[in-house]
Design a protein around this motif. Structure first.
Motif, mmCIF file in Angstrom:
data_model
loop_
_atom_site.group_PDB
_atom_site.id
_atom_site.type_symbol
_atom_site.label_atom_id
_atom_site.label_comp_id
_atom_site.label_asym_id
_atom_site.label_seq_id
_atom_site.Cartn_x
_atom_site.Cartn_y
_atom_site.Cartn_z
ATOM 1 N N ILE A 94 0.827 -1.211 0.000
ATOM 2 C CA ILE A 94 0.000 0.000 0.000
ATOM 3 C C ILE A 94 0.860 1.260 0.000
ATOM 4 O O ILE A 94 0.539 2.233 -0.675
ATOM 5 N N LEU A 95 1.943 1.243 0.782
ATOM 6 C CA LEU A 95 2.761 2.446 0.926
ATOM 7 C C LEU A 95 4.016 2.373 0.062
ATOM 8 O O LEU A 95 5.081 2.813 0.473
ATOM 9 N N ALA A 96 3.883 1.755 -1.109
ATOM 10 C CA ALA A 96 5.017 1.663 -2.022
ATOM 11 C C ALA A 96 5.346 3.036 -2.581
ATOM 12 O O ALA A 96 4.535 3.956 -2.569
ATOM 13 N N GLY A 97 6.582 3.138 -3.146
ATOM 14 C CA GLY A 97 7.027 4.427 -3.670
ATOM 15 C C GLY A 97 6.465 4.751 -5.028
ATOM 16 O O GLY A 97 6.773 5.791 -5.582
ATOM 17 N N GLY A 98 5.666 3.923 -5.607
ATOM 18 C CA GLY A 98 5.113 4.213 -6.923
ATOM 19 C C GLY A 98 5.550 3.183 -7.929
ATOM 20 O O GLY A 98 6.466 2.396 -7.708
ATOM 21 N N PRO A 99 4.899 3.151 -9.080
ATOM 22 C CA PRO A 99 5.168 2.093 -10.059
ATOM 23 C C PRO A 99 6.582 2.130 -10.627
ATOM 24 O O PRO A 99 7.065 1.131 -11.115
ATOM 25 N N ASP A 153 7.275 3.780 6.873
ATOM 26 C CA ASP A 153 5.835 3.989 7.069
ATOM 27 C C ASP A 153 5.319 3.145 8.217
ATOM 28 O O ASP A 153 4.520 3.613 9.048
ATOM 29 N N TRP A 154 5.785 1.909 8.247
ATOM 30 C CA TRP A 154 5.346 1.026 9.323
ATOM 31 C C TRP A 154 5.772 1.570 10.684
ATOM 32 O O TRP A 154 4.981 1.669 11.616
ATOM 33 N N SER A 155 7.061 1.987 10.815
ATOM 34 C CA SER A 155 7.537 2.539 12.080
ATOM 35 C C SER A 155 6.777 3.810 12.432
ATOM 36 O O SER A 155 6.410 4.036 13.585
ATOM 37 N N HIS A 156 6.518 4.614 11.421
ATOM 38 C CA HIS A 156 5.794 5.866 11.649
ATOM 39 C C HIS A 156 4.380 5.605 12.153
ATOM 40 O O HIS A 156 3.895 6.234 13.101
ATOM 41 N N ASP A 157 3.702 4.630 11.550
ATOM 42 C CA ASP A 157 2.307 4.383 11.910
ATOM 43 C C ASP A 157 2.160 3.688 13.255
ATOM 44 O O ASP A 157 1.072 3.672 13.828
ATOM 45 N N LEU A 158 3.232 3.101 13.766
ATOM 46 C CA LEU A 158 3.189 2.546 15.105
ATOM 47 C C LEU A 158 3.295 3.618 16.185
ATOM 48 O O LEU A 158 3.042 3.345 17.359
#
Length: 932
Positions: free
Chosen positions: A301-306, A320-325
């Motif tokens: 979901i939080l990929a950098g784009g295609p 993103d994962w660390s941030h959302d925790l």
């Protein structure tokens, strides 16, 4: 090998054999007979059990090489162990053995920096780079033009007069065999690439290991893609080994039974070192289930784009994962502190980030939590704990700031914090100002770079540019100081802009950049005239005209006579009547122009010299009436020069001495500092010219101690070398000469009116020691550091004659001094006139020249009050008359004046029972026995 002990003298002989010197050369170097040298060589062959002289030379050379050690690498210490990367380290090390530029490329977080440091440390430990290994972190650098400055700071190269910082670095590394690690090149690749290309061309012994997210497209570049850590193989994989090591640092060591689950996490993180370390930091509280749940769908979901690579998406996913925790307040804090470029305190963070939903207490608490979660590093220090985010996290936080709509607000707060910090630094004492400036400098630069492009912050940008200019100047960053003053001028209104340009001109003076001084004074005049201040514009134009003549030797391209005449005419028209400062400025310009014109056509009628003196005296009086000590000092400089051309060496020295007292209590901004540097040099030189060695040395030492000269020892110590040489202090000259040579080579081998005499004085001391090979080497340096005409007709003739007289060749000395003083007046009048007259008379006496008596008497009339040259002429008269008691009486006079060399030479010249005492006195000075 024999067990016989090698003596100290045998060790000296062995070392010189290693330099492949002959027995005669060794004899001359050590002041021992050739027969004694032969005896020592025979003893060495026996004690070392070697077959012949060639084997002795090889043994000495090998011993010398073994004693040399590589400088300690300048690398940051790793707080955690380096894990894995065996193949990559071997490949990079092999590449550095055959390539000039190796770039380790890969996405952020892959581990490029740690890998480069491991390879660099390995190379340092192996001694692969004889002159050192340096690490340069470019992450804090926001201005592409400051790449060279960052390298200079890491390597320890200061700014050099007449050189930009890039040129100073290239000069310093030109003959080095070193490894330069450039880290985080991607954000300023446009600045790194041209710098590295110039470095590779100018410094053939330097190799570069760079880390970047993309190759630099530089010739000779060899690109090494840094792969992710391998996660296959369970506990044997590099990724799992890294995870386990980092997890064990914050909690219990993971059990081998969960290695497969850890391997799966590492696989989902793409083997990215940063992501693995962030995940490992959560292991003690979340465990394998929590980590798996936390990762969830975010990798996709939080990929950098295609267009992004998988590894790049993995790093972003980990962040993103660390941030959302994080709790919402900690998320806000993380993104807000991302504006800090350098490590910051909790107080600084509160100034920038403490607005809803955060207060200062929440900021302090949140910093601790972010540090615990490896999103910030915390470093205790004497001034409090400092926090710092990795560059990848800073960039991530900046994106989050923009997403939250807070970027402008937080940037504005950061700008305010920088302004307050710059003001506090400027107002504080100077005990640790440079250290405190270094702790915030890149933040000040970053804030300024953001503010200059925003019209609503133009006034703040002007204030910050001025503050940064002043701080850079007091921190001896002269290139940046000039740049910031010019930047402040561009951001300011007319009146403030002209003032900033004048400050920039003062800095350019300290840098010995005559062209820039001239340009900036003209620009200040233009800005002042645009503001309606024609009187100030006239003063600026007069200053430009003065610079063109007074500092003409510091121009790359001297303005034409017509150009300067036009500037001076405009200055007269604009200054007007009734403005004391304007009248003084114009008078100074007229005196400088006239003095230079007279000097260029020396030999004109005496009334021209008298007229030059009158103009200079008028300039001094007007500057004093205007209450301008800096201007008065400049006018006294013109008076000193005018008196020089009129043959009044004592008057010239007096005018130069008065400048020091005038400037003692002046606040040392750029213009005043430039004036003081010039005043000290001129006072030292003119004191030397009239034989006042003690005062010349005092001012030479003050000049050498000037902070702006800390990194340019060749300029700092030039007059000190000359003074010590005339005194006969061989040890001081030889020690100072080596430092002078090193600094001069690092500076790019500049030419200057003071550098030639300095090098010639070292050559003279080698000549007085009987080391003709070393003297020849230094005379070659004279040819590069000075100008041929000055050396041939001026100081060179003086120094050469002293060496020739020392070795008893009076005829050759007289030939070297053959021209009548009037013929070489231009080259000897300033400092060398008295020395020239005294040496010429002495050589005439010793060579039996028919005009010897006339030359002695003419010299005495001119230099009678000179405590060295005058006494030397009295000795010459006594020699001519065969009056030994009067000869001996001069020895005490020489000693009293600090000229111990001439005191020793007096005893030698007296002969009979005094010659042995003279020889002993010369030996005590470190000089060879002279000839009678």
């Amino acid at each position: 090998m024999s067990t016989d002990v090698i003596s100290a003298r045998e060790s000296e002989v062995l070392a010189l054999l290693g330099e492949h010197l002959s027995n005669a050369e060794i004899s001359e170097r050590l002041f021992i007979s050739v027969r004694t040298v032969e005896s020592h060589v025979s003893a060495l062959l026996r004690k070392l059990a070697l077959p012949d002289r060639r084997a002795l030379s090889r043994r000495a050379a090998e011993s010398a090489r073994a004693e040399r050690s590589c400088p300690a690498p300048v690398l940051p210490e790793s707080l955690t162990a380096f894990v894995g990367r065996v193949r990559e380290r071997a490949e990079l090390a092999a590449a550095l053995g055959s390539r000039r530029l190796v770039t380790a490329v890969g996405p952020g977080g892959v581990g490029k920096t740690r890998l480069a440091l491991a390879v660099a440390r390995q190379a340092a430990e192996a001694g692969d780079f004889a002159d050192g290994v340096w690490f340069v972190d470019l992450a804090p650098v926001v201005d592409a033009q400051r790449v060279g400055a960052a390298v200079a700071a890491a390597v320890g190269v200061g700014e050099q007069p007449g050189l930009g910082v890039d040129e100073a670095v290239l000069a310093a590394l030109a003959d080095r065999g070193a490894l330069l690690v450039l880290d985080n090149c991607e954000q300023i690749r446009d600045g790194v690439a041209p710098f590295v290309e110039r470095l590779l061309v100018a410094c053939p012994g330097v190799r570069v290991l760079a880390t970047s997210r993309a190759r630099m497209m530089v010739p000779f570049e060899w690109v090494f893609p840094v792969p992710p850590l391998s996660w296959d193989g369970g506990g044997e994989s590099e990724a799992v080994a890294l995870f386990v090591e980092r997890a064990a640092a914050v909690g219990p060591v993971p059990d081998p039974s969960v290695f497969d689950e850890i391997s799966a996490v590492c696989e989902r993180l793409g083997g990215m070192a940063l992501a693995i370390e962030l995940a490992a930091a959560r292991w003690p509280t979340l465990g394998p289930d929590g980590l798996a749940a936390g990762l969830g769908d975010q990798l996709g979901i939080l990929a950098g784009g295609p267009r992004a690579e998988d590894r790049h998406r993995s790093v972003r996913a980990a962040l993103d994962w660390s941030h959302d925790l994080l709790e919402p307040r900690d998320r806000a804090l993380l993104r807000r502190v991302s504006v800090f470029v350098l490590p910051f305190t909790a107080g600084a963070a509160a100034s920038v980030a403490a607005f809803a939903p955060l207060d200062p207490v929440a900021v302090t608490d949140g910093l601790g939590r972010l540090a615990e979660q490896s999103l910030l590093t915390a470093t205790p220090s004497a001034t409090g704990t400092r926090y710092h985010a990795l560059e990848t996290i800073r960039q991530y936080g900046t994106e989050r700031l923009a997403d939250a709509g807070e970027l402008a607000d937080v940037r504005s707060r950061h700008l305010d914090w920088c302004l307050a910090g710059a003001t506090a630094l400027a107002d504080g004492d100077g005990t640790d100002r440079r250290e405190r400036f270094d702790a915030v400098a890149e933040d000040l630069r970053s804030a300024l770079a953001w503010a200059v492009d925003r019209p609503e912050h133009r006034a703040d940008a002007h204030r910050l540019a001025l503050s940064l200019a002043g701080l850079a100047f007091t921190g001896n960053l002269l290139g940046e100081a000039q740049q910031r003053f010019e930047q402040a001028a561009a951001l300011a209104g007319a009146a403030a802009g002209a003032a900033a340009l004048r400050e920039a001109a003062g800095v350019a003076g300290c840098r010995r950049l005559g062209d820039d001084m001239f340009r900036l004074h003209l620009a200040a005049a233009e800005v002042a005239r645009g503001a309606g201040d024609t009187v100030a514009a006239g003063r600026d134009l007069a200053a430009a005209a003065t610079v063109a003549y007074r500092f003409s030797s510091e121009f790359a391209l001297v303005p034409t006579v017509d150009e300067v005449t036009g500037v001076l005419t405009a200055a007269r028209e604009l200054s007007g009547d009734g403005d004391p400062a304007g009248e003084a400025a114009v008078a100074l310009a007229e005196a400088a122009v006239l003095a230079d014109a007279f000097g260029a056509v020396q030999g004109a009628a005496d009334n021209t010299a008298e007229r030059t003196v009158r103009y200079a005296e008028r300039a001094v009086a007007l500057a004093r009436a205007a209450g301008d000590p800096v201007g008065e000092s400049a006018a006294l400089d013109a008076l000193s020069g005018a008196r020089t051309w009129s043959g009044d060496s004592f008057g010239a020295a007096d005018a130069a001495r008065r400048r020091i007292g005038l400037l003692a209590s002046v606040s040392h901004g750029p213009a005043a500092t430039h004036e003081l540097m010039d005043a000290l040099a001129m006072a030292a030189g003119t004191a030397l010219g009239v034989g006042n060695l003690a005062q010349a040395r005092e001012w030479s030492v003050q000049l050498a101690d000037q902070p702006l000269f800390a990194e340019v020892r060749h300029h700092a110590t030039s007059w000190l070398l000359v003074t010590d040489a005339f005194a006969g202090d061989a040890d001081a000259v030889l020690t100072g000469g080596e430092k002078f040579l090193d600094a001069w080579q690092r500076s790019g081998r500049q030419r200057s009116f003071s550098l030639g005499p300095a090098a010639a004085s070292v050559a003279m001391i080698h000549g007085l020691r009987g080391d003709h090979e070393a003297r020849a080497a230094w005379l070659a340096i004279v040819g590069q550091a000075g100008t041929a005409s000055e050396h041939h007709h001026g100081y060179g003739a003086v120094f050469d004659a002293m060496v020739l007289l020392h070795h008893g060749d009076a005829e050759a000395a007289l030939e070297r001094l053959a021209p009548e003083p009037e013929r070489v007046w231009k080259w000897i009048s300033w400092i060398w006139l008295h020395w020239y007259m005294a040496l010429r008379a002495e050589a005439s006496v010793l060579a039996g020249h028919p005009a010897a008596g006339e030359r002695v008497e003419a010299g005495l009339r001119l230099v009678a009050d000179n405590p060295v040259a005058g006494v030397q002429l009295q000795r010459a008269r006594a020699l001519l008359e065969g009056d030994v008691p009067r000869q001996l009486a001069t020895a005490a006079a020489f000693d009293a004046s600090g000229c111990h060399y001439q005191a020793a030479r007096t005893l030698l010249l007296a002969g009979n029972g005094h010659a042995a005492a003279g020889t002993a006195a010369l030996a005590a000075l470190g000089l060879a026995p002279g000839a009678r």
